[in-house]
Design an enzyme around this catalytic site. Structure first.
Site, PDB file in Angstrom:
ATOM      1  N   GLY A  19      -0.691  -1.696   2.341  1.00 51.73           N
ATOM      2  CA  GLY A  19       0.625  -1.899   2.922  1.00 51.73           C
ATOM      3  C   GLY A  19       0.846  -0.884   4.015  1.00 51.73           C
ATOM      4  N   GLY A  20       2.112  -0.692   4.379  1.00 49.23           N
ATOM      5  CA  GLY A  20       2.403   0.243   5.454  1.00 49.23           C
ATOM      6  C   GLY A  20       2.046   1.667   5.112  1.00 49.23           C
ATOM      7  N   GLY A  22       0.381   2.594   1.709  1.00 50.15           N
ATOM      8  CA  GLY A  22      -0.591   2.784   0.636  1.00 50.15           C
ATOM      9  C   GLY A  22      -1.792   1.857   0.758  1.00 50.15           C
ATOM     10  CB  VAL A  24      -4.509  -1.134  -3.916  1.00 53.32           C
ATOM     11  CG1 VAL A  24      -4.960  -1.326  -5.363  1.00 53.32           C
ATOM     12  CG2 VAL A  24      -3.018  -0.817  -3.860  1.00 53.32           C
ATOM     13  CE  LYS A  39       1.209   1.654  -3.650  1.00 50.84           C
ATOM     14  NZ  LYS A  39       2.462   0.987  -4.127  1.00 50.84           N
ATOM     15  CG  ASP A 138      10.613  -5.050  -2.342  1.00 50.53           C
ATOM     16  OD1 ASP A 138      11.233  -6.015  -1.842  1.00 50.53           O
ATOM     17  OD2 ASP A 138       9.487  -4.697  -1.940  1.00 50.53           O
TER      18      ASP A 138
END
Length: 296
Positions: A19-20, A22, A24, A39, A138
């Site tokens: 993601g922005g 992190g 994994v 992560k 979220d």
């Protein structure tokens, strides 16, 4: 970092996603031999302590909810090189978003029984989180994972990276809106104070998405989404799902109410009312709901 060993224990394998902030990886726990997911905070943002603090807060939230349907955390911390990490169970399957899209690609949607069965553990996990002062912030289909039958089945609620813990220091800058547009509660769009009822709204929007085949509001821009979420009439489900009890429209109206005080006060009240309505449907699925679910 593929091939490296983290903290002298976790040997990183292939990258599974990012993601922005992190990344994994699939990894092997060299002490137990287990395959896990790790992560990490991305190197590009590691210099900003906020992102490391957010990952550690996510780990603490998940650890506190051990025993519910949240993804299980085995360890977290910072190694000798300053890499902040979280070790989790490795999930095999697909996201709830992917599951819904596959159904919809064939012109199908979840039955009332299938929806209740899949989301019941998520409702229970959110209720437990709220009683502990944890707000997810979220909740959306992409953060619900459907574990494949070969891996034991079930669902997991994931990604507490935006979680707010009541009484803890905030990590979101003033004026910044956290969450995913289709599922953000109106009070968050307006940057107003919020509580667990923001998750109630988001979970109601997830239910709507599962039954309707699309989110409550389908618009072209963030500005239009802001206006729809905060001012537009609430959408109706009955024209899309005539086999459901007509009461479903009143449920949507309250679940997605603009004003938090007009919304269901808790996940449990929202969920139990939904089960009751599904029991009153006129389809074979409603019969299965009546046989499988019990109200308090």
């Amino acid at each position: 970092m593929e091939g490296e060993t983290l903290d002298g224990r976790y040997q990183l394998g292939e990258e599974l996603g990012r993601g922005g902030h992190g990344v994994v990886y699939r990894a092997t726990d060299n002490q137990t031999g287990a395959t896990v997911a790790v992560k990490l905070v991305r190197h590009a943002v590691k210099s900003d302590p906020q992102y490391a603090a957010r990952l550690l807060r996510e780990a603490e939230s998940l650890k506190a909810l051990w025993g519910t349907s949240v993804v299980q955390v085995h360890a977290y911390g910072e190694d000798e090189n300053g890499t902040v990490y979280m070790v989790m169970e490795l999930l095999e399957g697909e996201s709830f978003e992917q599951h819904l899209r596959e159904l919809e690609s064939f012109g199908d949607r979840l039955s009332a029984y299938a929806m209740l069965t899949m989301l019941d553990p998520v409702a229970r996990a959110l209720h437990t989180a709220h009683t502990m002062g944890i707000i997810h912030r979220d909740v959306k289909p992409a953060n619900i994972f459907v574990v494949g039958p070969e891996a034991g089945g079930g669902v997991r609620l994931m990604d507490f990276g935006l979680a707010k813990i009541i009484g803890a220091e905030g990590l979101t800058a003033a004026g910044m809106i956290a969450g995913s547009p289709s599922y953000i509660a109106p009070e968050m769009w307006r940057s107003e104070p919020f509580d667990h009822r923001a998750d109630v709204y988001a979970f109601g929007a997830v239910v709507f998405r599962a039954l309707a085949g699309h989110p409550p509001f389908t618009v072209a821009s963030h500005v239009d989404m802001f206006l729809a979420a905060t001012t537009a009439p609430r959408p109706k489900l009955s024209p899309l799902r005539p086999e459901l009890s007509p009461e479903i429209d009143a449920w949507v109206e309250r679940a997605l109410a603009v004003r938090p005080e007009e919304r269901y006060p808790y996940i449990t009240t929202l969920w139990n009312e939904l089960i009751r309505i599904m029991m009153n449907g006129s389809s074979p699925s409603a019969e299965r709901v009546r046989a499988a679910f019990r109200l308090p």
